[in-house]
Enzyme design. Structure first.
Site, PDB file in Angstrom:
ATOM      1  N   CYS A 110       8.605  -6.686  37.288  1.00  0.00           N
ATOM      2  CA  CYS A 110       7.245  -6.872  37.819  1.00  0.00           C
ATOM      3  C   CYS A 110       7.114  -6.463  39.290  1.00  0.00           C
ATOM      4  O   CYS A 110       6.003  -6.393  39.811  1.00  0.00           O
ATOM      5  CB  CYS A 110       6.815  -8.314  37.643  1.00  0.00           C
ATOM      6  SG  CYS A 110       7.073  -8.867  35.966  1.00  0.00           S
ATOM      7  N   HIS A 236       1.250  -9.305  42.174  1.00  0.00           N
ATOM      8  CA  HIS A 236       1.514  -9.100  40.744  1.00  0.00           C
ATOM      9  C   HIS A 236       0.763 -10.190  39.981  1.00  0.00           C
ATOM     10  O   HIS A 236       0.825 -11.370  40.338  1.00  0.00           O
ATOM     11  CB  HIS A 236       3.024  -9.192  40.486  1.00  0.00           C
ATOM     12  CG  HIS A 236       3.364  -9.417  39.058  1.00  0.00           C
ATOM     13  ND1 HIS A 236       2.820  -8.648  38.049  1.00  0.00           N
ATOM     14  CD2 HIS A 236       4.164 -10.339  38.453  1.00  0.00           C
ATOM     15  CE1 HIS A 236       3.279  -9.086  36.885  1.00  0.00           C
ATOM     16  NE2 HIS A 236       4.090 -10.112  37.107  1.00  0.00           N
ATOM     17  N   ASN A 266      -0.563 -10.512  31.964  1.00  0.00           N
ATOM     18  CA  ASN A 266       0.526 -10.048  32.821  1.00  0.00           C
ATOM     19  C   ASN A 266       1.067  -8.730  32.267  1.00  0.00           C
ATOM     20  O   ASN A 266       1.628  -8.708  31.180  1.00  0.00           O
ATOM     21  CB  ASN A 266       1.615 -11.138  32.837  1.00  0.00           C
ATOM     22  CG  ASN A 266       2.837 -10.738  33.648  1.00  0.00           C
ATOM     23  OD1 ASN A 266       3.061  -9.569  33.921  1.00  0.00           O
ATOM     24  ND2 ASN A 266       3.630 -11.731  34.006  1.00  0.00           N
TER      25      ASN A 266
END
Ligand code: ACO
Length: 309
Positions: A110, A236, A266
């Site tokens: 990520c 993020h 996500n």
């Protein structure tokens, strides 16, 4: 370094909380209050190469930068279609980029897009060229749709940035700490099958909220400015509550943190460029704006970058 233009691509199919509630024992209220997510896009036939190429094409068209000026292509991903050829090589082919291009994939989970921008900045200095930095993921490949603690979080997509060597240098702060206990997946099990994504959600939450504020403070301090002088924080998009926690630790109002997790979930390395694309579309980004990007996740990895738009 300057981001000249953004592009994005999302799979057509939308998996909302209602539908997920019919797949595992969960409900819309639990998911929205614990994560801030209402829906995510899931690939049904789309590939990382297809999404990454679509996003890159859009960014290039908007940038006006000719294909011959692109000297570096980085696809940030930990869910590639194939280990080889790399996604970056396939994007070179799809877009008809020059064969002199330096093309490779980067896996920092990520944190990938922030790592990718920093690597691109260093390479552009050497090569005297523009770069294409893409975050592209099909998390649905690794998600176990019987595990309600992870399948509610993740989505698929790609975001791309055309980057120029012009402008001021970025300020960065990076870190890594090998740890397979908190978050792992994508390896091969004894039968040759892929290991699904497994996560200790509580500990990942603690890791993010305790690591990211320090990293952000360091880049702001190194840049000689204050948190007040930052126009936008783009984290993020892991979980709305993580963003809330980071904002609280920094003492910064949450409305200065752009969030789009509600409709994308996500998407790992794609989440920051997807957010930047939306911000550009909404005319929220203006020349000279000071942005702090912050990625964190599997590895463990983390990285913050301060740049001027
Ligand atoms: N629906 C309903 N109940 C659930 C669900 C669900 N989807 N998932 C878990 N539960 C239950 C658990 O079984 C548990 O029940 P119990 O108390 O009877 O045992 C209860 O809810 C609490 O479970 P926790 O795991 O403690 O829930 P928590 O409040 O920690 O929320 C979550 C879980 C949302 C995963 C949270 O820990 C989190 O967001 N962590 C960060 C994860 C993350 O963002 N990861 C991505 C970052 S890294 C990357 O991007 C790759």
């Amino acid at each position: 370094m300057k981001i000249v233009a953004m592009g994005r691509a999302l799979p057509q199919y939308v998996l909302d909380n209602q539908e997920l509630s019919g797949m595992v024992e969960t409900n819309d209220e639990w998911i929205t209050t614990r994560t801030g997510i209402c829906q995510r896009h899931i690939a049904k036939g789309e590939t990382v190469v297809a999404l990454a190429s679509q996003a890159a094409r859009q960014a290039l068209a908007q940038s006006g930068v000719p294909l011959e000026s692109i000297g570096v292509v980085i696809v940030c991903t930990f869910t590639p279609d194939t280990a080889t050829p790399s996604m970056a090589c396939m994007v070179q082919k799809e877009l008809g980029l020059p064969q002199t291009v330096l093309a490779f994939d980067l896996n920092a989970a990520c944190s990938g897009f922030v790592y990718g921008l920093a690597v691109a900045e260093a390479l552009m200095d050497r090569q005297g060229c523009h770069a294409l930095v893409i975050g592209g993921e099909l998390l649905s490949r690794l998600v176990d749709y019987t595990d309600r603690s992870t399948c509610i979080l993740f989505g698929d997509g790609a975001g791309a940035a055309v980057v120029s060597p012009a402008g001021s240098r970025t300020v960065t702060d990076f870190g890594a700490d090998g740890n397979a206990e908190l978050l792992s997946g994508g390896g091969y099990n004894i039968n040759g099958g892929r290991e699904p994504l497994r996560m200790n959600g509580r500990e990942v939450f603690r890791f993010a909220v305790s690591t990211v504020p320090g990293s952000i403070r360091r880049v702001v301090e190194q840049a000689g400015c204050t948190l007040e002088e930052v126009d936008h924080f783009v984290l993020h998009q892991a979980n709305h509550r993580i963003t809330e926690g980071v904002a609280r630790h920094l003492g910064v109002n949450l409305d200065r943190f752009y969030e789009n997790i509600v409709h994308t979930g996500n998407t790992s390395a794609a989440s920051i460029p997807l957010a930047l694309w939306e911000m550009q579309e909404k005319d929220l980004l203006h020349p000279g704006d000071r942005l702090v990007l912050a990625g964190f996740g599997g590895g463990l990895t983390w990285g913050a970058m301060l740049l001027n738009w």
